[in-house]
Write an enzyme that holds these catalytic residues in place. Structure first.
Site, PDB file in Angstrom:
ATOM      1  N   ASN A   1      -2.587  13.063  -4.712  1.00  0.00           N
ATOM      2  CA  ASN A   1      -3.790  13.531  -5.404  1.00  0.00           C
ATOM      3  C   ASN A   1      -4.151  14.948  -4.982  1.00  0.00           C
ATOM      4  O   ASN A   1      -4.564  15.773  -5.807  1.00  0.00           O
ATOM      5  CB  ASN A   1      -4.958  12.586  -5.114  1.00  0.00           C
ATOM      6  CG  ASN A   1      -4.836  11.257  -5.834  1.00  0.00           C
ATOM      7  OD1 ASN A   1      -4.198  11.160  -6.876  1.00  0.00           O
ATOM      8  ND2 ASN A   1      -5.430  10.224  -5.270  1.00  0.00           N
TER       9      ASN A   1
ATOM     10  N   ASP B   1       0.854  -1.178   0.000  1.00  0.00           N
ATOM     11  CA  ASP B   1       0.000   0.000   0.000  1.00  0.00           C
ATOM     12  C   ASP B   1       0.896   1.236   0.000  1.00  0.00           C
ATOM     13  O   ASP B   1       1.820   1.342   0.815  1.00  0.00           O
ATOM     14  CB  ASP B   1      -0.913   0.005   1.219  1.00  0.00           C
ATOM     15  CG  ASP B   1      -1.912   1.152   1.177  1.00  0.00           C
ATOM     16  OD1 ASP B   1      -2.932   1.014   0.492  1.00  0.00           O
ATOM     17  OD2 ASP B   1      -1.651   2.181   1.841  1.00  0.00           O
TER      18      ASP B   1
ATOM     19  N   ASP C   1      -2.534   9.018 -10.918  1.00  0.00           N
ATOM     20  CA  ASP C   1      -2.646   7.898 -11.862  1.00  0.00           C
ATOM     21  C   ASP C   1      -1.294   7.592 -12.500  1.00  0.00           C
ATOM     22  O   ASP C   1      -0.933   6.424 -12.693  1.00  0.00           O
ATOM     23  CB  ASP C   1      -3.666   8.238 -12.951  1.00  0.00           C
ATOM     24  CG  ASP C   1      -5.099   8.190 -12.444  1.00  0.00           C
ATOM     25  OD1 ASP C   1      -5.325   7.705 -11.317  1.00  0.00           O
ATOM     26  OD2 ASP C   1      -5.994   8.647 -13.184  1.00  0.00           O
TER      27      ASP C   1
ATOM     28  N   GLU D   1      -4.570   2.215  -4.409  1.00  0.00           N
ATOM     29  CA  GLU D   1      -3.099   2.228  -4.412  1.00  0.00           C
ATOM     30  C   GLU D   1      -2.525   0.957  -3.800  1.00  0.00           C
ATOM     31  O   GLU D   1      -1.384   0.936  -3.348  1.00  0.00           O
ATOM     32  CB  GLU D   1      -2.574   3.461  -3.661  1.00  0.00           C
ATOM     33  CG  GLU D   1      -2.943   3.534  -2.202  1.00  0.00           C
ATOM     34  CD  GLU D   1      -4.281   4.211  -1.944  1.00  0.00           C
ATOM     35  OE1 GLU D   1      -4.504   4.638  -0.798  1.00  0.00           O
ATOM     36  OE2 GLU D   1      -5.098   4.339  -2.889  1.00  0.00           O
TER      37      GLU D   1
END
Length: 294
Positions: free
Chosen positions: A178, A170, A187, A213
């Site tokens: 973001n 993770d 992305d 993620e």
């Protein structure tokens, strides 16, 4: 294109290999079961075609049929050359192994045409399978394909008594990317991470995006100690990598990794194995992130 030539007569196999090489194909000759297994492991992906003598593809001592018993090679195209007097029992056995066959004696032009047809069919099949099993963003396996592969690897570990390790990764504080650089940058980071993971693993390993993620790496034939060494090396590699977030900017990331491993004689279900990795990941994040815990 990668072609494996399976032939117990090494001289004849070498002739076939030379012929394939003259057409621009990369070839590897396998004269027995061990060499065939080594040829399969040689490349990061499955071969495009197996060109096999009938003795390798049918009969009690045949080894090409093992392709169909392994999910990694199950869809490899197989073209066989068979003698006109092949026993009926072996002809029937061939139907479960080969995609096409040529009756001996083999003419060169006929052989090359059949090879081209099978390679073209293999391309079409791979395109369809990739579309169905690949995560659109990262180009690694998607969640559905991951669950299928994990179930298959757990079954294989149980059947052969082999070890199996699973990593659940993770990205730490991914939301900040973001929030500060935008979702397109996020992305792009995930795409780069998928590429990095693919480059870091062995041919037999499996990389998939579980969601968001989170990524998964399946490590067949890997004990807990080996899984921990690989996971730590992977964590270091990711933290040292400069990820492009656009506008000429780079950013370093860290990941938390949960590791679960089982022995062949104590294999759990796929769900249980994944659950153990998930618990280990939770503890790694609770312990401060950028850690590997089992």
């Amino acid at each position: 294109m990668h072609v494996i030539v399976a032939h117990p007569d090494r001289r004849r196999g070498a002739v076939w290999s030379w012929l394939m090489s003259e057409q621009g194909y990369h070839t590897r000759v396998a004269g027995d079961r061990a060499e065939f297994a080594a040829a399969l492991r040689e490349h990061r992906r499955a071969p495009d075609l197996v060109l096999a003598d009938a003795r390798c593809a049918a009969g009690d001592d045949a080894w090409v049929p093992e392709l169909r018993e392994d999910d990694r090679w199950r869809n490899v195209r197989v073209l066989a050359t068979v003698p006109a007097d092949l026993p009926r029992r072996e002809v029937q056995a061939l139907a479960n192994v080969v995609d096409d066959f040529i009756v001996q004696p083999v003419r060169t032009l006929e052989l090359l045409e059949h090879v081209r047809l099978q390679l073209r069919a293999g391309d079409q099949l791979r395109a369809a399978l990739d579309l169905a099993s690949t995560d659109a963003l990262t180009k690694v396996l998607n969640r559905r394909a991951l669950l299928e592969r994990l179930t298959a690897e757990v079954d294989r570990a149980r059947r052969f008594g082999s070890p199996l390790s699973l990593l659940l990764l993770d990205v730490d504080y991914f939301k900040q990317i973001n929030d500060t650089a935008g979702h397109l940058a996020g992305d792009h980071v995930l795409r780069q991470l998928g590429e990095l993971l693919q480059e870091a693993v062995r041919t037999v390993d499996v990389v998939a995006r579980y969601g968001g993620e989170e990524f998964v790496v399946i490590l067949p034939e890997t004990h807990a100690d080996g899984g921990m060494v690989f996971a730590e090396r992977l964590r270091d590699r990711i933290s040292a990598h400069p990820f492009d977030v656009g506008a000429g900017r780079e950013q370093h990331l860290t990941v938390s990794i949960g590791l679960a491993s089982v022995r062949g004689d104590a294999v759990l279900s796929a769900d249980d194995l994944f659950g153990l990795a998930d618990e280990a990941l939770y503890r790694a994040k609770s312990a401060g992130r950028n850690k590997v815990l089992a």
